[in-house]
Design a protein around this motif. Sequence first.
Motif, mmCIF file in Angstrom:
data_model
loop_
_atom_site.group_PDB
_atom_site.id
_atom_site.type_symbol
_atom_site.label_atom_id
_atom_site.label_comp_id
_atom_site.label_asym_id
_atom_site.label_seq_id
_atom_site.Cartn_x
_atom_site.Cartn_y
_atom_site.Cartn_z
ATOM 1 N N TRP A 120 34.046 -16.162 89.657
ATOM 2 C CA TRP A 120 33.175 -16.952 89.735
ATOM 3 C C TRP A 120 31.807 -17.010 89.226
ATOM 4 O O TRP A 120 31.511 -18.311 88.329
ATOM 5 N N LEU A 121 31.452 -15.895 88.984
ATOM 6 C CA LEU A 121 30.415 -15.348 89.024
ATOM 7 C C LEU A 121 30.378 -15.282 87.234
ATOM 8 O O LEU A 121 29.816 -16.263 86.489
ATOM 9 N N LYS A 122 31.373 -14.419 86.997
ATOM 10 C CA LYS A 122 31.658 -14.504 85.658
ATOM 11 C C LYS A 122 31.767 -15.668 84.226
ATOM 12 O O LYS A 122 31.034 -16.714 83.753
ATOM 13 N N THR A 123 32.548 -17.307 85.324
ATOM 14 C CA THR A 123 32.757 -18.512 85.016
ATOM 15 C C THR A 123 31.500 -19.248 84.569
ATOM 16 O O THR A 123 30.869 -19.689 83.933
ATOM 17 N N LEU A 124 30.049 -19.026 85.971
ATOM 18 C CA LEU A 124 29.349 -19.308 85.734
ATOM 19 C C LEU A 124 28.406 -19.327 84.388
ATOM 20 O O LEU A 124 27.088 -19.980 84.575
ATOM 21 N N GLY A 125 28.061 -18.110 84.093
ATOM 22 C CA GLY A 125 28.022 -17.396 83.347
ATOM 23 C C GLY A 125 27.861 -17.657 81.782
ATOM 24 O O GLY A 125 27.277 -18.214 81.422
ATOM 25 N N ASP A 126 29.353 -18.295 81.438
ATOM 26 C CA ASP A 126 30.117 -18.604 80.448
ATOM 27 C C ASP A 126 29.471 -19.746 80.819
ATOM 28 O O ASP A 126 29.406 -20.390 79.125
ATOM 29 N N ALA A 127 29.321 -20.173 81.628
ATOM 30 C CA ALA A 127 29.114 -21.688 81.706
ATOM 31 C C ALA A 127 27.769 -21.554 81.125
ATOM 32 O O ALA A 127 26.678 -23.160 80.261
ATOM 33 N N VAL A 128 26.770 -20.923 81.829
ATOM 34 C CA VAL A 128 25.511 -20.817 81.491
ATOM 35 C C VAL A 128 25.220 -20.833 80.260
ATOM 36 O O VAL A 128 24.210 -21.214 79.020
ATOM 37 N N ARG A 129 25.552 -19.549 79.514
ATOM 38 C CA ARG A 129 26.194 -19.252 78.466
ATOM 39 C C ARG A 129 26.441 -20.676 76.812
ATOM 40 O O ARG A 129 25.381 -20.625 76.080
ATOM 41 N N SER A 130 27.206 -21.055 77.941
ATOM 42 C CA SER A 130 27.878 -22.171 76.806
ATOM 43 C C SER A 130 26.565 -23.445 76.803
ATOM 44 O O SER A 130 26.596 -24.099 75.878
ATOM 45 N N LEU A 131 26.279 -23.344 78.066
ATOM 46 C CA LEU A 131 24.721 -24.761 77.853
ATOM 47 C C LEU A 131 24.358 -24.135 76.456
ATOM 48 O O LEU A 131 23.008 -24.986 75.704
ATOM 49 N N ASP A 180 23.844 -22.568 73.753
ATOM 50 C CA ASP A 180 24.400 -22.223 73.112
ATOM 51 C C ASP A 180 24.549 -24.168 72.392
ATOM 52 O O ASP A 180 24.275 -23.873 71.070
ATOM 53 N N TRP A 181 24.624 -25.213 73.904
ATOM 54 C CA TRP A 181 24.433 -26.325 73.018
ATOM 55 C C TRP A 181 23.562 -26.486 72.692
ATOM 56 O O TRP A 181 23.195 -27.996 72.188
ATOM 57 N N LEU A 182 22.820 -26.422 73.223
ATOM 58 C CA LEU A 182 21.060 -26.525 73.321
ATOM 59 C C LEU A 182 20.495 -26.104 72.461
ATOM 60 O O LEU A 182 19.473 -27.132 72.138
ATOM 61 N N SER A 183 21.160 -24.916 71.785
ATOM 62 C CA SER A 183 19.918 -24.330 70.598
ATOM 63 C C SER A 183 20.030 -25.399 69.768
ATOM 64 O O SER A 183 18.506 -25.082 69.450
ATOM 65 N N PRO A 184 20.356 -26.287 69.094
ATOM 66 C CA PRO A 184 20.391 -26.564 67.679
ATOM 67 C C PRO A 184 18.991 -28.076 68.464
ATOM 68 O O PRO A 184 18.378 -28.384 67.601
ATOM 69 N N LEU A 185 18.530 -28.783 69.793
ATOM 70 C CA LEU A 185 17.786 -28.757 70.201
ATOM 71 C C LEU A 185 16.106 -28.385 70.163
ATOM 72 O O LEU A 185 15.619 -29.274 70.563
ATOM 73 N N GLY A 186 16.415 -26.970 69.941
ATOM 74 C CA GLY A 186 15.099 -26.505 70.081
ATOM 75 C C GLY A 186 13.736 -26.815 70.006
ATOM 76 O O GLY A 186 12.669 -27.218 69.808
ATOM 77 N N GLU A 187 14.110 -26.849 68.300
ATOM 78 C CA GLU A 187 13.473 -27.659 67.212
ATOM 79 C C GLU A 187 12.770 -28.543 67.684
ATOM 80 O O GLU A 187 11.090 -29.309 67.358
ATOM 81 N N PRO A 188 13.478 -29.593 67.670
ATOM 82 C CA PRO A 188 13.325 -31.044 67.610
ATOM 83 C C PRO A 188 12.345 -31.417 69.073
ATOM 84 O O PRO A 188 11.004 -32.101 69.317
ATOM 85 N N LEU A 189 12.815 -30.509 70.066
ATOM 86 C CA LEU A 189 11.638 -30.885 71.337
ATOM 87 C C LEU A 189 10.115 -29.883 71.540
ATOM 88 O O LEU A 189 9.181 -30.477 72.466
ATOM 89 N N LEU A 190 9.972 -29.169 70.640
ATOM 90 C CA LEU A 190 9.489 -28.154 70.712
ATOM 91 C C LEU A 190 8.313 -29.272 69.735
ATOM 92 O O LEU A 190 7.284 -29.665 70.276
#
Length: 236
Positions: free
Chosen positions: A60-71, A73-83
């Motif tokens: 379950w900890l591996k699954t949680l870590g994978d989910a956080v990492r995927s999140l 990765d998905w939010l990384s393109p929004l970093g500059e607009p949010l800044l």
Amino acid sequence: MISLWIAQASAAAQPPNADATGGWLVDPELVAPGYTQTMAGGTIQTAFPPPPPPPNTPEWLKTLGDAVRSLFDWLSPLGEPLLWIGGILLVLLLLYLFVPAFAQWVDDLRYRRKRQALADEADLAGHAEAGAARILLGEADELAAAGRYAEAVHLLLYRSVADISDRRPGLVQPAMTSRDLAAATDLPGVAREAFSRIARAVEISLFGGRAIDAGAWEQCRTAYAEMTVPRNWVRT
């Protein structure tokens, strides 16, 4: 521990006639057999044990870590607009705090929007009240069309009292008469005069022994229509 096996090797290699000074220790031929004998016994630790294996990570900890990492990765393109958005908001906040003209403009804009929202709400309430008034007048008109003018005027009176209670909460008390309510100073002038005409017609019908005719009905109907106009409830 090293000194122990050296001592053991020395004791094993020491001949019976060795002198008490221990000078034989410098003789490699005497030390080597004792060292070999001691090491062959297997009782001396000569190396560190292997480290324990790492604990197994729960699934379950591996699954949680994978989910956080995927999140991320998905939010990384929004970093500059949010800044950029955060920077713009920070600049606007600084302008509001330190530039009086900008702060006044923002406050005026907020006030206009609030006033417009209140006006829209009042229009909606006015439309709802107008719809209810049309329904009531329709019912009263049916009674009047059947010649039941007194009942029609009584219906207008009851509805007028309900309108006053809604628009001026706390004004209508259980022990108040129509005459007391007509004299209430908390009512705006137009609404008070309109209600007074309806109340007076009912009072004359009940206590004066005079029937309400078509003319009196029309006057009461006109008075109630005046009470449904929102601006007639504005204090002057």
